[in-house]
Motif scaffolding. Structure first.
Motif, short mmCIF file in Angstrom:
data_model
loop_
_atom_site.label_atom_id
_atom_site.label_comp_id
_atom_site.label_asym_id
_atom_site.label_seq_id
_atom_site.Cartn_x
_atom_site.Cartn_y
_atom_site.Cartn_z
N HIS A 165 12.39 33.32 0.70
CA HIS A 165 10.96 33.50 0.62
C HIS A 165 10.24 32.49 1.50
O HIS A 165 10.68 31.35 1.68
N ARG A 166 9.13 32.95 2.06
CA ARG A 166 8.27 32.04 2.82
C ARG A 166 7.52 31.12 1.85
O ARG A 166 7.46 31.38 0.66
N ALA A 185 18.84 32.80 11.50
CA ALA A 185 19.72 32.98 10.33
C ALA A 185 18.91 33.34 9.08
O ALA A 185 19.34 34.16 8.26
N THR A 186 17.72 32.75 8.93
CA THR A 186 16.88 33.04 7.77
C THR A 186 16.41 34.49 7.80
O THR A 186 16.45 35.18 6.77
N GLN A 192 1.84 30.34 14.07
CA GLN A 192 2.72 29.87 15.12
C GLN A 192 4.11 29.51 14.58
O GLN A 192 5.02 29.27 15.34
N GLU A 193 4.25 29.44 13.28
CA GLU A 193 5.51 29.06 12.68
C GLU A 193 6.54 30.17 12.86
O GLU A 193 6.31 31.32 12.52
N ARG A 194 7.69 29.82 13.42
CA ARG A 194 8.75 30.80 13.64
C ARG A 194 9.94 30.46 12.75
O ARG A 194 10.36 29.31 12.67
#
Length: 399
Positions: A247-248, A273-274, A267-269
């Motif tokens: 989960h984020r 693998a996640t 902008q968060e990438r």
């Protein structure tokens, strides 16, 4: 109406509305819901095999809905509807129950804090009024009912659907049509149902037109396996499929979000693998949903066999788990296409240019036919560092 399924969903919403913070009580409540759903599997009947399968899949999605609402999230604290003026946990039990009923019947989260905004097609600005919206959905209803009729006629006329023959037994072209006919029929049925409900809800003044966007995503985005499932097809079960995460980061929907925080989030990438773990979990959940459809069909097979068979020589076909390989192999397809996309990036191709760059790579400008490099040569050179033309020329010269 399936009484046990209705009772299970009612019990589920009741347990959530009680807002118990005890994990033990939530597990007990979820076990009771699953027990009702399991008891419903042998008796889920509609008289039509396709609808029996859909009913079984609905039971499977309710299992995942229970995990999400009782064991994974705290919807009364973590979710918010745009019409909410105060946190719902401050409301009375009956208000919380109907709030949860609305939430459970909004699988795409339209108007909710968990809406997946990137893949849902908003209502066209020309159809924001009630009359224009109803007219547009009537046109959609007519066109998709026509598609349903065409798909149904094809399946009723093609002997492969009326026998136990494989859909691949009629050659490649008909094989493609046979495979496409089944999802086309389902797509048309779901779209027609959605249009009828939208017309009734908006026509009666119960909802605004914006609350009823198109049921599926853009088909132009379905150019990869990942996009087909994530952006086009899996709209109604999206949030149930990612119930096992990863989960984020969560935030309270009542907390104000500044402009800097929102831009940082965009902008968060996520690591590759996640995202791939979430994809695998999603298709495991999808296999579970459709596996419940298999179980319902299996009980129907057993029931039909017991009511018609006069001897014990016939063998009942086993269909439990028949759907699972299709969904469990989808992550493999995504992995392969990601590898191909990575090869394309190393060749200097951009995803946005797609086929245009591929064609330009195939037909490079040069003096005469001898100056043009083939696409195979470009791949061998840029990926493996092999001058394929020189190697082949050397091989031919030694012959």
């Amino acid at each position: 109406m399936d009484v046990l399924l209705l009772a299970a969903r009612t019990l589920l919403l009741t347990f959530v509305a009680l807002k118990s913070k005890s994990t033990s009580w939530r597990l007990i409540g979820y076990s009771a819901v699953v027990a009702l759903l399991a008891a419903d599997l042998p008796f889920a009947r509609t008289g039509n095999r396709k609808f029996d399968y859909l009913l079984g899949s609905t039971i499977g999605s309710t299992v995942l809905l229970g995990i999400r609402l009782l064991l994974v999230v705290r919807p009364l604290e973590e979710y918010r509807h745009e019409a909410d003026e105060v946190p719902v946990y401050r409301l009375s039990f009956i208000q919380r129950y109907f709030w949860l009923f609305n939430l459970s019947n909004s699988p795409r989260g339209v108007g909710w804090s968990f809406k997946a905004g990137t893949s849902i097609i908003p209502v066209d600005s020309r159809h924001k009024t009630r009359a224009s919206f109803i007219a547009s959905r009537l046109r959609w209803l007519f066109s998709h009912y026509l598609l349903l009729e065409v798909a149904t006629l094809y399946m009723r006329s093609n002997p492969v659907f009326l026998s136990k023959a494989s859909v691949t037994s009629q050659g490649y072209i008909l094989q493609c049509l046979n495979v496409a006919a089944i999802p086309c029929q389902l797509y048309a049925v779901l779209t027609c149902i959605h249009c009828v409900l939208a017309i009734l809800a908006v026509g009666a003044g119960l909802d605004k037109p914006w609350a009823w966007p198109q049921p599926f995503g853009h088909w132009k985005n379905a150019y990869t396996v990942r996009n087909f499932w994530g952006k086009t097809w899996h709209q109604f079960v999206r949030h149930d499929l990612i119930v096992f995460g990863p989960h984020r980061s969560k935030h309270n929907p009542w907390d104000p979000v500044g402009a800097e925080d929102s831009s940082a989030t965009k902008q968060e990438r996520e690591p590759w693998a996640t995202k791939y773990r979430r994809l695998c979990h999603a298709f495991i959940c999808s296999a579970l949903i459709h596996g419940c459809g298999d179980i319902v069909l299996q009980f129907r097979e057993w029931n039909d066999f017991s009511s018609t068979s006069v001897s014990g020589t016939m063998v009942v076909p086993n269909v439990i788990g028949y759907s699972a390989p299709f969904f469990l192999l989808q992550p493999v397809g995504v992995l392969v296409e990601d590898a191909v996309a990575e090869v394309g990036k190393r060749m200097g191709l951009k995803e946005a240019d797609g086929l245009k760059n591929a064609l330009q790579a195939r037909y490079l400008t040069g003096e005469g036919m001898e100056a043009r490099a083939t696409l195979i040569e470009i791949i061998a050179d840029r990926v493996f560092g092999i001058q394929l033309a020189l190697v082949m020329s050397s091989w031919f010269s030694r012959m």
